[in-house]
Design a protein around this motif. Structure first.
Motif, PDB file in Angstrom:
ATOM      1  N   GLY A 271       0.804  -1.222   0.000  1.00 43.82           N
ATOM      2  CA  GLY A 271       0.000   0.000   0.000  1.00 43.82           C
ATOM      3  C   GLY A 271       0.832   1.264   0.000  1.00 43.82           C
ATOM      4  O   GLY A 271       0.337   2.345   0.359  1.00 43.82           O
ATOM      5  N   GLY A 272       2.103   1.153  -0.379  1.00 44.85           N
ATOM      6  CA  GLY A 272       2.941   2.347  -0.529  1.00 44.85           C
ATOM      7  C   GLY A 272       3.387   2.997   0.761  1.00 44.85           C
ATOM      8  O   GLY A 272       3.858   4.143   0.758  1.00 44.85           O
ATOM      9  N   ILE A 273       3.262   2.292   1.869  1.00 40.36           N
ATOM     10  CA  ILE A 273       3.664   2.879   3.169  1.00 40.36           C
ATOM     11  C   ILE A 273       4.623   1.941   3.890  1.00 40.36           C
ATOM     12  O   ILE A 273       4.419   0.729   3.941  1.00 40.36           O
ATOM     13  N   LEU A 274       5.680   2.554   4.445  1.00 41.36           N
ATOM     14  CA  LEU A 274       6.701   1.781   5.172  1.00 41.36           C
ATOM     15  C   LEU A 274       6.809   2.326   6.605  1.00 41.36           C
ATOM     16  O   LEU A 274       6.639   3.531   6.828  1.00 41.36           O
ATOM     17  N   PHE A 275       7.085   1.443   7.537  1.00 44.63           N
ATOM     18  CA  PHE A 275       7.290   1.870   8.932  1.00 44.63           C
ATOM     19  C   PHE A 275       8.778   1.789   9.242  1.00 44.63           C
ATOM     20  O   PHE A 275       9.388   0.723   9.055  1.00 44.63           O
ATOM     21  N   LYS A 276       9.346   2.915   9.681  1.00 43.38           N
ATOM     22  CA  LYS A 276      10.737   2.907  10.152  1.00 43.38           C
ATOM     23  C   LYS A 276      10.692   2.821  11.653  1.00 43.38           C
ATOM     24  O   LYS A 276      10.139   3.703  12.318  1.00 43.38           O
ATOM     25  N   VAL A 277      11.223   1.741  12.177  1.00 45.81           N
ATOM     26  CA  VAL A 277      11.163   1.487  13.611  1.00 45.81           C
ATOM     27  C   VAL A 277      12.554   1.770  14.185  1.00 45.81           C
ATOM     28  O   VAL A 277      13.493   1.016  13.938  1.00 45.81           O
ATOM     29  N   TYR A 278      12.662   2.887  14.913  1.00 44.46           N
ATOM     30  CA  TYR A 278      13.955   3.269  15.490  1.00 44.46           C
ATOM     31  C   TYR A 278      14.116   2.617  16.857  1.00 44.46           C
ATOM     32  O   TYR A 278      13.188   2.646  17.683  1.00 44.46           O
ATOM     33  N   ILE A 279      15.293   2.064  17.101  1.00 43.06           N
ATOM     34  CA  ILE A 279      15.598   1.464  18.395  1.00 43.06           C
ATOM     35  C   ILE A 279      16.764   2.242  19.008  1.00 43.06           C
ATOM     36  O   ILE A 279      17.795   2.443  18.337  1.00 43.06           O
ATOM     37  N   VAL A 280      16.598   2.643  20.262  1.00 42.10           N
ATOM     38  CA  VAL A 280      17.711   3.226  21.031  1.00 42.10           C
ATOM     39  C   VAL A 280      17.684   2.495  22.363  1.00 42.10           C
ATOM     40  O   VAL A 280      16.853   2.798  23.224  1.00 42.10           O
ATOM     41  N   GLY A 281      18.523   1.506  22.529  1.00 45.87           N
ATOM     42  CA  GLY A 281      18.449   0.680  23.738  1.00 45.87           C
ATOM     43  C   GLY A 281      17.073   0.049  23.816  1.00 45.87           C
ATOM     44  O   GLY A 281      16.654  -0.670  22.913  1.00 45.87           O
TER      45      GLY A 281
ATOM     46  N   GLY B  75      -3.658  -5.735   2.251  1.00 42.59           N
ATOM     47  CA  GLY B  75      -4.846  -6.581   2.357  1.00 42.59           C
ATOM     48  C   GLY B  75      -4.853  -7.401   3.636  1.00 42.59           C
ATOM     49  O   GLY B  75      -5.816  -8.118   3.902  1.00 42.59           O
ATOM     50  N   THR B  76      -3.797  -7.334   4.445  1.00 40.04           N
ATOM     51  CA  THR B  76      -3.796  -8.033   5.732  1.00 40.04           C
ATOM     52  C   THR B  76      -3.760  -6.989   6.846  1.00 40.04           C
ATOM     53  O   THR B  76      -3.434  -5.819   6.601  1.00 40.04           O
ATOM     54  N   ARG B  77      -4.082  -7.435   8.039  1.00 43.92           N
ATOM     55  CA  ARG B  77      -4.017  -6.511   9.161  1.00 43.92           C
ATOM     56  C   ARG B  77      -2.700  -6.692   9.913  1.00 43.92           C
ATOM     57  O   ARG B  77      -2.147  -5.755  10.490  1.00 43.92           O
ATOM     58  N   ASP B  78      -2.206  -7.938   9.897  1.00 43.20           N
ATOM     59  CA  ASP B  78      -1.124  -8.238  10.841  1.00 43.20           C
ATOM     60  C   ASP B  78      -0.014  -9.108  10.265  1.00 43.20           C
ATOM     61  O   ASP B  78       0.651  -9.812  10.997  1.00 43.20           O
TER      62      ASP B  78
END
Ligand SMILES: Nc1ncnc2c1ncn2[C@@H]1O[C@H](COP(=O)(O)OP(=O)(O)OP(=O)(O)O)[C@@H](O)[C@H]1O
Ligand SMILES: O=P(O)(O)O[C@H]1[C@H](O)[C@@H](O)[C@H](OP(=O)(O)O)[C@@H](OP(=O)(O)O)[C@H]1O
Ligand SMILES: [Mg+2]
Ligand SMILES: [Mg+2]
Length: 286
Positions: free
Chosen positions: A151-161, A242-245
Motif C-alpha cells: 500500500g505504498g507505506i513503510l514503517f521505520k522502527v527506530y531502536i535506542v536501547g 490486504g492483511t491486518r497483521d
C-alpha cells in the motif's frame, strides 16, 4: 538542558587508548584497522561501553546476514506475524540469474539490491525487475528479494536501547497483476522512503496507516537487540497489503540518522546517561 554529557570527537590518526577518558564510545566505522583499534581499546578498557561491537555491526553490512536473525525468529503470537520476503543471493554469474530465480521459485516482481553495504550511494542503488530474463543485465553480487505489495507505506522502527519509536514513510506503490503482465525489464528506482518522504501527517486509509501493534514491536526489538548484539539501529517494516497483521522486515540499518527520530535529543541523551548510571550501580560499594 545541560545533562553533563560531553561529546568529544575521536582522532582517527591516534590510538584510542591514548584518548579520553571516555565513559561511552559511539562509532559507525568499519574496516580492519578501525576494528583492531576498537578491539584493542575494549580489551584494555573493559569499563568503557563501546556502541556497538564492530563484529556485530559488520553483520548488517551484508543484506543476507542482516535478515537472517529475523528469518530465524518465530514471532507468530496473537499480535501478528513478522517474516522476511523470500530472497536469493547471486554471487557471480549474471547469466545464471533467470535459471536460479526459476529454480528457487521466486515470484516476480523482484527487488534487486547490492549484497554488500559499504556506506556508498551505489550500495543503495536498487532495481525493480518485472521479468526474470532482464535480471541478467544486473551486476552481482546481489540479493534478489520478492517485492511485497504494502500500500505504498513503510514503517521505520527506530531502536535506542530499550526505546522504540515508529515513523511512517512513503514507499513504492503496489504492483498489480495487470502491470506485471504488461511490463518487462529492470528499472532503477530512487531512494523512495528517505526522511523527505515522511507520511506521518498524510491522510491515509487507516488499514494502511495503522502502526504495527506495540507488543509485536516490543518482542521484535527485544529479540533483535539480543540476537544482533546491537543497541542502536532501525528496522524497515511493511504490512502485506490486504492483511491486518502480516509484516515483513526488509532492511535493518546500523546507527541511522537519529536526528530524524521524534524526541531524539531526550531519548538519546537519557540513553547515554542510563548506560553510565547502570555501570555505577553494578560497581561494588567501598
Ligand atoms: N521486498 C520489498 N518489497 C516492497 N518494497 C521494498 C522491498 N524492498 C525494498 N523496498 C522498497 O525500497 C526501499 C529501499 O529498500 P531498502 O530499505 O532495502 O534499501 P536501503 O538502500 O538499505 O534503504 P535505507 O536508505 O533505509 O538504508 C524501501 O524503503 C521500500 O520502499
Ligand atoms: O549511512 P548508511 O550506512 O548508508 O545508512 C543510511 C541508512 O541506510 C538510511 O536509512 C538513513 O536514512 P534515513 O534515516 O533517512 O532512512 C541514513 O541516515 P543519514 O542520511 O541521516 O545518515 C543512513 O543511516
Ligand atoms: Mg531501508
Ligand atoms: Mg538500509
Amino acid at each position: 538542558m545541560n545533562k553533563g554529557i560531553f561529546f568529544v570527537a575521536i582522532d582517527l590518526n591516534r590510538p584510542l587508548s591514548e584518548q579520553g577518558p571516555f565513559d561511552v564510545v559511539l562509532h559507525k566505522l568499519s574496516g580492519k584497522d578501525w576494528c583492531a583499534n576498537i578491539e584493542n581499546f575494549r580489551q584494555k578498557n573493559p569499563e568503557v561501553t563501546v556502541l556497538d561491537p564492530p563484529f556485530a555491526i559488520e553483520h548488517l553490512h551484508n543484506r543476507q546476514s542482516m535478515l537472517q536473525d529475523v528469518a530465524d525468529l518465530n514471532l507468530s503470537d496473537c499480535h501478528g506475524k513478522v517474516g522476511v520476503p523470500r530472497q536469493l543471493v547471486i554471487k557471480k554469474d549474471p547469466s545464471s540469474i533467470p535459471y536460479e530465480v526459476n529454480k528457487a521459485g521466486l515470484k516476480l516482481p523482484l527487488v534487486a539490491k547490492p549484497l554488500v553495504l559499504d556506506g556508498s550511494a551505489k550500495s543503495h542503488e536498487l532495481f525493480l525487475a518485472y521479468d526474470q530474463f532482464s535480471l541478467a543485465e544486473l551486476e552481482p553480487p546481489l540479493v534478489l528479494q520478492e517485492f511485497v505489495n504494502h500500500g505504498g507505506i513503510l514503517f521505520k522502527v527506530y531502536i535506542v536501547g530499550e526505546i522504540i519509536k515508529v515513523v511512517r514513510r512513503f514507499s513504492l506503490p503496489n504492483v498489480s497483476k495487470r502491470e506485471l503482465e504488461k511490463v518487462a525489464g529492470v528499472f532503477r528506482f530512487p531512494r523512495v522512503s528517505s526522511s523527505a518522504a515522511s507520511a506521518d501527517d498524510a491522510d491515509l486509509e487507516p488499514s494502511v496507516a495503522e502502526h504495527p501493534p506495540q507488543p509485536l514491536l516490543e518482542n521484535l526489538a527485544r529479540e533483535l537487540r539480543h540476537r544482533l548484539g546491537l543497541r542502536l539501529f532501525n528496522i524497515d517494516m511493511i504490512r502485506e497489503h490486504g492483511t491486518r497483521d502480516v509484516f515483513y522486515v526488509i532492511d535493518i540499518n546500523y546507527f541511522p540518522g537519529y536526528g530524524k527520530m521524534p524526541d531524539y535529543e531526550h531519548i538519546f541523551t537519557d540513553f547515554l546517561l542510563s548506560l553510565v548510571q547502570s555501570k555505577h550501580k553494578k560497581r561494588p560499594a567501598v
